[in-house]
Design an enzyme around this catalytic site. Structure first.
Site, mmCIF file in Angstrom:
data_model
loop_
_atom_site.group_PDB
_atom_site.id
_atom_site.type_symbol
_atom_site.label_atom_id
_atom_site.label_comp_id
_atom_site.label_asym_id
_atom_site.label_seq_id
_atom_site.Cartn_x
_atom_site.Cartn_y
_atom_site.Cartn_z
ATOM 1 C CG ASN A 154 -13.483 -24.184 10.624
ATOM 2 O OD1 ASN A 154 -13.166 -23.432 9.710
ATOM 3 N ND2 ASN A 154 -14.727 -24.324 11.035
ATOM 4 C CB ALA A 207 -12.471 -30.855 7.403
ATOM 5 C CG ASN A 208 -15.441 -32.041 11.684
ATOM 6 O OD1 ASN A 208 -14.209 -31.974 11.712
ATOM 7 N ND2 ASN A 208 -16.218 -31.254 12.411
ATOM 8 C CG LEU A 230 -35.724 -35.771 16.076
ATOM 9 C CD1 LEU A 230 -36.811 -36.832 16.153
ATOM 10 C CD2 LEU A 230 -36.356 -34.389 15.966
ATOM 11 N N GLY A 231 -31.350 -35.251 18.379
ATOM 12 C CA GLY A 231 -30.484 -35.391 19.565
ATOM 13 C C GLY A 231 -30.739 -36.695 20.289
ATOM 14 C CB THR A 264 -17.462 -30.741 19.028
ATOM 15 O OG1 THR A 264 -17.616 -30.028 20.236
ATOM 16 C CG2 THR A 264 -17.106 -29.794 17.892
ATOM 17 C CG ASP A 307 -19.925 -32.115 11.204
ATOM 18 O OD1 ASP A 307 -20.870 -31.558 10.619
ATOM 19 O OD2 ASP A 307 -19.110 -31.508 11.921
ATOM 20 C CB SER A 367 -18.563 -39.330 16.990
ATOM 21 O OG SER A 367 -19.759 -38.592 17.185
ATOM 22 C CB SER A 399 -14.635 -37.958 18.281
ATOM 23 O OG SER A 399 -15.434 -37.168 17.425
HETATM 24 O O1 RIB Z 1 -19.822 -29.378 13.402
HETATM 25 C C1 RIB Z 1 -18.718 -29.150 14.253
HETATM 26 C C2 RIB Z 1 -17.778 -28.166 13.630
HETATM 27 O O2 RIB Z 1 -18.401 -26.902 13.569
HETATM 28 C C3 RIB Z 1 -16.510 -27.922 14.411
HETATM 29 O O3 RIB Z 1 -15.499 -28.842 14.089
HETATM 30 C C4 RIB Z 1 -16.162 -26.491 14.086
HETATM 31 O O4 RIB Z 1 -15.028 -26.344 13.296
HETATM 32 C C5 RIB Z 1 -17.401 -25.925 13.401
HETATM 33 O O5 RIB Z 1 -17.203 -25.803 12.073
#
Ligand code: RIB
Length: 302
Positions: A11, A42-43, A221-222, A248, A252, A282, A291
């Site tokens: 994305n 992608a992340n 668990l954050g 964000t 990932d 990150s 990040s």
């Molecule tokens: O996990 C974070 C991702 O969730 C963001 O980069 C966004 O694109 C969504 O897919």
């Protein structure tokens, strides 16, 4: 070197950083805007590559400037994108993200070309999946494609790691072919087909997932860290304290870093600890892919 294949979404993230989330029908004025590379698949792929893991990324982008930019970015990170596809007449995936002062986010994804990542596209990458040591999938592409990838990997003896995000239901058959699942508590409940409000302890949730045939369970668990239930038993890995700017992509980063460490022969607990350190770094930076830390940064951070 161990080979990781990641199949998933790409994305472009349109991010507004503001004081607080707007309520229904409300407009919040003030804040800053940034456009950054994102998408769960992608992340994770960029994170793995930045940590120096030999990684192939299978994705679909649209034939627009976002798609072009994304593919150029993956190449620059050293990812094998030989099976990535540009889909004609479709827009690339876009995520609209709000990040508040507490670094929490709210996300809406318009999947675009990610929906074109069909089981046929997965089949075209079957040779890569079969040769790999680990397959890593998430749920931002069609579920039948996720399940097809799991089936190919399982039959070939490639280790299957599933990050069930965003929350969705995975077939019992696919769960039974999963070696390691990496959900947060809410995703874990949903994958068990239960109501959101029926959270149990991480140990009970992990036991329920294992009863369905999942090999090992890692529940994030954050701020409380991570609960690991694997071949060496159950364990907790503490979170690291940092000043968070933007969470964000933190999940990932955790998943991909853990998978990298697993591919290098680390135990599940050691791999989870590596993932916790990487994801703590990150969240101190803005944006998903920008990040993702380097290996040196993670190794220097205890
Ligand atoms: O996990 C974070 C991702 O969730 C963001 O980069 C966004 O694109 C969504 O897919």
């Amino acid at each position: 070197m161990a080979k990781i294949v990641i199949i998933g979404s790409s994305n472009t993230d349109m991010v507004a950083k503001t004081k607080r989330m707007p309520g229904p029908g409300e407009t919040v004025v003030g804040g800053t805007f940034g456009m950054v590379a994102g998408g769960k698949g992608a992340n994770q792929a960029v994170c793995a590559a930045r940590l120096g893991c030999d990684t192939a990324f299978v994705c679909c982008v649209g034939d627009d400037v976002f798609g072009e930019k994304a593919l150029a970015g993956f190449k620059a990170e050293g990812l094998d994108i030989s099976r990535a596809k540009t889909v004609k007449g479709v827009s690339s995936g876009v995520a609209l993200i709000i990040v508040d002062e507490g670094a929490e986010n709210s996300i809406v994804v318009a999947p675009g070309a990610n929906d074109a990542l069909t089981p046929e596209v997965v089949d075209e990458a079957a040779d890569l999946i079969k040769e790999a040591d680990i397959l890593l999938v998430q749920f931002e592409i069609p579920m039948e494609s996720v399940e097809r990838a799991i089936e190919i990997a399982h039959e070939a003896g490639t280790k299957v790691v599933v990050n069930p995000a965003p929350a969705n239901v995975l077939s019992k058959k696919a769960l039974s072919m999963t070696d390691v699942i990496v959900p947060n508590q809410y995703e874990a409940v949903q994958i068990l087909g239960k109501d959101k409000d029926s959270l149990t302890s991480p140990a009970d949730t992990a036991a329920e997932l294992k009863a369905l045939g999942v090999g090992a369970v890692v529940i994030t668990l954050g701020s409380k860290g991570v609960f690991v239930s694997g071949p060496e038993g159950d364990a907790s890995v503490p979170a690291r304290k940092v000043k968070a700017v933007d969470t964000t992509g933190a999940g990932d980063c955790f998943t991909a870093s853990m998978v990298c460490a697993l591919s290098e022969g680390k135990s599940l607990k050691e791999a989870a600890d590596f993932g916790v350190r990487a994801s703590a770094l990150s969240v101190t930076e803005f944006g998903a892919q920008p990040s993702m830390p380097t290996r040196k940064e993670v190794e220097d951070f205890l």
